[in-house]
Scaffold this motif. Structure first.
Motif, short mmCIF file in Angstrom:
data_model
loop_
_atom_site.label_atom_id
_atom_site.label_comp_id
_atom_site.label_asym_id
_atom_site.label_seq_id
_atom_site.Cartn_x
_atom_site.Cartn_y
_atom_site.Cartn_z
N ASP A 30 8.73 19.69 -19.76
CA ASP A 30 7.41 19.25 -19.26
C ASP A 30 7.24 18.98 -17.99
O ASP A 30 7.35 18.01 -17.47
CB ASP A 30 6.71 18.06 -20.20
N SER A 77 7.15 19.77 -25.46
CA SER A 77 7.93 19.83 -24.15
C SER A 77 9.56 20.52 -24.17
O SER A 77 9.57 21.25 -23.61
CB SER A 77 8.06 18.35 -23.55
N ASN A 134 3.33 11.01 -29.11
CA ASN A 134 4.47 11.27 -28.31
C ASN A 134 5.36 12.14 -29.08
O ASN A 134 6.33 12.82 -28.47
CB ASN A 134 5.27 9.72 -28.21
N GLN A 142 1.77 11.61 -23.85
CA GLN A 142 2.99 11.02 -23.94
C GLN A 142 2.89 9.82 -24.74
O GLN A 142 3.63 9.27 -25.38
CB GLN A 142 3.46 10.84 -22.50
N GLN A 143 1.74 9.03 -24.33
CA GLN A 143 1.83 7.67 -24.65
C GLN A 143 1.21 7.38 -26.32
O GLN A 143 1.58 6.55 -27.16
CB GLN A 143 0.46 6.88 -23.94
N TRP A 163 4.25 15.58 -28.68
CA TRP A 163 4.27 15.97 -26.99
C TRP A 163 5.83 16.33 -26.87
O TRP A 163 6.09 17.27 -26.29
CB TRP A 163 4.00 14.65 -26.14
N LYS A 164 6.82 15.43 -27.37
CA LYS A 164 8.31 15.58 -27.16
C LYS A 164 8.60 17.21 -27.81
O LYS A 164 9.38 18.05 -27.01
CB LYS A 164 9.10 14.69 -27.93
#
Length: 481
Positions: free
Chosen positions: A470, A464, A457, A453-454, A460-461
Motif C-alpha cells: 500500500d 495491500s 484491517n 486500516q483502522q 485492507w491487509k
C-alpha cells in the motif's frame, strides 16, 4: 454524521466501509424520487473530479499543472496529513455510488400506473442503464486511483459492513461487460423518461442518444486503460466502441451545469474566488513547456505577470502575485464541470489508432490536438501552426500523444494522471523536497484510506499484499512500463 444537501433534496448518506452505529442518518430522506438522487450523485461526482481542494483532489499538483504558494505539503505528496484518501472514498462510495444504488432500487421497485404501464419496461431499462453507466465510471475512477478496491461487496452496508477487496483487473473486465449491457439497453431506444428523471439528469436531460454516445466513449476509455495489461481485450473493445460511435464534437460533452450562486457553483470558483484564498499558481513544469512553443492555450490556462507567463517551481512556496494563476475559467462560478469530454475521447481515439491502426494515427492525433486548442478558444490556424512544432512521431508515438494529452487535460487532472502513468510521458520529476514515502518519484497511486486500516484491517491487509504494498510507488496492474 455529515448532512449532505443536494441541489434539489437531501441525499442518501451512509458510510461505505465503517462498522458504526451512526451509519444511518435519521435526518436523511430515504423515500424520494430517483431523479433527485441522480442529480445529487452527478453533482458529487463532478465536484470530486473538478475540485482543487487539497482535502480530496490534488491531481493538478501531482501532474505539475499548479503549485501551492504557502502550504506545500500536497505538492510534496503528503496526502496523509489531511486524510485525503478517506475523503476520496467518502466522495465516491458514499456520495455517488450509494445514492445511485438507492435510485436503482427505487426504479426496480416502482409500480407503474395504468397510463405508464405500456411504456414502463422500456423506460425502466433506459434509466437503469444510465445509472449503471455512472456507476461504471465511478468504479473505474476508484480502481485507477487505488488498484484493488471493494466492488462486489461495496455500497451494501447492511450485508457487507466490512467489504472485501476485488482484483482490479477482474473489476475492469466486469465493467466492460456492464457497459456492453448498458449499451444494448440504450440501443433498444425509448421516448419518455420516468417522472422527474429527465430533469434529474443534469448531464444529458435523460436523452438516451447522448447517453449511448457517452457509454461507447466510456467503453473506449476502459479499453485504453488496459491496453498494456490485456491488449487482446483492449483492442476488441476499443474497436467496437469506435465503430459504434463515440463523441465527435463538444456537443457530446458530459459536463455538470453549475449555477452562479452558492452552494451550486463550480468547486474551482468555491476554492479560488469565493474562499478569498490565494493558494495556487501555475506550475513551472507546464508553464515552461507551453512557453517554449508559444502555446495558443496559455491565455485560457493562465494569467500573465508583466506580460509573461511565469510558473512556480514544483515543491516550493512563493508569493501569489509573482506568478501566473489559473485563467478566468477557474474564477467563473458557472463554468461547467467536466466528466467526459470530446477532447479526452479524441485522445483515446488517437491512442487506439497508434496502437492498432497506425495508418490513421497521424490524422487522429491532429484531430485530438486541434480539439483541445479549439476548446480553449484557439483557431484552426493556430492549431495547424502548433502542430508544425509538435508533429506526430510514429516511432515514439507514446511521447507525442503523452505530452499532448498532458497539456490538453489541464482541467481534467485525474484523466491526465492516467495518460501519464500509461504512456510514461511527459517525463515528470519529483521535487527534492518530496516526502520519503514517495521514493523520489511522482506518485503512481494513492494509498488506501487510514480509516480502512483502522476499521477494515484484515481486508485492507489482504488487498495491500495482493497489489504489492500500500504505497504511493506501487504500480497498478495496468501500469506495465
Amino acid at each position: 454524521m455529515k448532512k449532505i444537501i443536494t441541489i434539489l433534496t437531501i441525499g442518501l448518506s451512509l458510510t461505505a466501509c465503517v462498522n458504526e452505529d451512526v451509519n444511518t442518518d435519521p435526518n436523511s430522506a430515504y423515500n424520494t424520487v430517483p431523479g433527485s438522487l441522480v442529480t445529487y450523485a452527478q453533482k458529487e461526482l463532478s465536484d470530486y473530479v473538478n475540485t482543487p481542494s487539497v482535502n480530496e483532489n490534488n491531481f493538478r499538483l501531482t501532474m505539475q499543472y499548479w503549485q501551492e504558494t504557502t502550504y506545500v505539503n500536497e505538492s510534496n505528496y503528503d496526502f496523509t496529513n489531511r486524510n485525503v484518501s478517506n475523503q476520496i472514498y467518502s466522495d465516491n462510495y458514499v456520495n455517488v455510488l450509494n445514492n445511485l444504488g438507492k435510485a436503482k432500487s427505487i426504479i426496480e421497485g416502482y409500480q407503474p400506473t395504468a397510463s405508464e404501464l405500456a411504456q414502463w419496461p422500456a423506460n425502466k431499462k433506459t434509466q437503469l442503464a444510465i445509472i449503471d453507466i455512472l456507476q461504471v465510471y465511478t468504479f473505474q475512477l476508484l480502481v485507477d486511483t487505488f488498484g484493488n478496491i471493494p466492488y462486489t461487496q461495496a455500497a451494501n452496508l447492511t450485508q457487507y459492513p466490512l467489504p472485501a477487496y476485488d482484483d482490479g483487473a477482474t473489476i475492469y473486465a466486469d465493467l466492460i461487460t456492464r457497459i456492453n449491457t448498458d449499451i444494448n439497453s440504450l440501443s433498444s431506444g425509448t421516448s419518455n423518461s420516468f417522472p422527474t428523471f429527465s430533469s434529474g439528469d443534469k448531464l444529458y436531460g435523460g436523452d438516451p442518444a447522448q447517453w449511448l454516445t457517452f457509454a461507447n466513449s466510456l467503453k473506449l476509455k476502459l479499453a485504453i486503460g488496459i491496453a498494456d495489461s490485456n491488449p487482446t481485450l483492449a483492442q476488441t473493445t476499443a474497436t467496437a466502441a469506435i465503430a459504434a460511435g463515440v463523441m465527435t464534437s463538444p456537443a457530446n460533452n458530459a459536463q455538470f451545469p453549475y449555477l452562479p450562486d452558492s452552494p451550486n457553483y463550480n468547486p474551482l470558483y468555491e476554492n479560488l474566488e469565493a474562499s478569498g484564498r490565494e493558494d495556487f499558481v501555475g506550475g513551472k513544469t507546464l508553464v515552461d513547456y507551453m512557453n517554449a512553443s508559444n502555446d495558443p492555450r496559455r491565455p485560457g490556462y493562465f494569467t500573465t505577470i508583466g506580460g509573461q507567463y511565469l510558473g512556480l517551481t514544483i515543491g516550493e512556496g512563493g508569493e501569489f502575485g509573482n506568478y501566473s494563476h489559473a485563467g478566468d475559467y477557474a474564477y467563473t462560478p458557472d463554468t461547467p464541470g467536466n466528466i467526459l469530454t470530446y477532447t479526452e475521447v479524441a485522445f483515446y481515439v488517437a491512442e487506439a489508432n497508434a496502437r492498432w491502426n497506425t495508418a490513421t494515427a497521424p490524422a487522429a492525433y491532429t484531430a485530438a490536438v486541434t480539439a483541445s486548442i479549439l476548446e480553449w478558444g484557439g483557431t484552426t490556424g493556430e492549431a495547424t501552426a502548433y502542430l508544425t512544432t509538435h508533429p506526430y512521431d510514429p516511432i515514439n508515438w507514446k511521447k507525442s500523444i503523452g505530452e499532448q494529452a498532458w497539456v490538453a487535460m489541464y482541467n481534467q487532472a485525474l484523466t491526465s494522471w492516467n495518460f501519464w502513468r500509461r504512456l510514461d510521458f511527459p517525463v515528470l520529476l519529483a521535487p527534492p523536497t518530496a516526502i520519503n514515502n514517495a521514493g523520489g518519484k511522482v506518485p503512481v497511486r494513492m494509498a488506501y484510506p487510514v480509516l480502512e486500516q483502522q476499521t477494515n484491517n484484515s481486508n485492507w491487509k489482504a488487498a495491500s499484499t495482493a497489489i504489492g504494498g500500500d504505497l504511493l510507488t506501487t504500480k497498478l496492474f495496468w501500469d506495465k512500463f
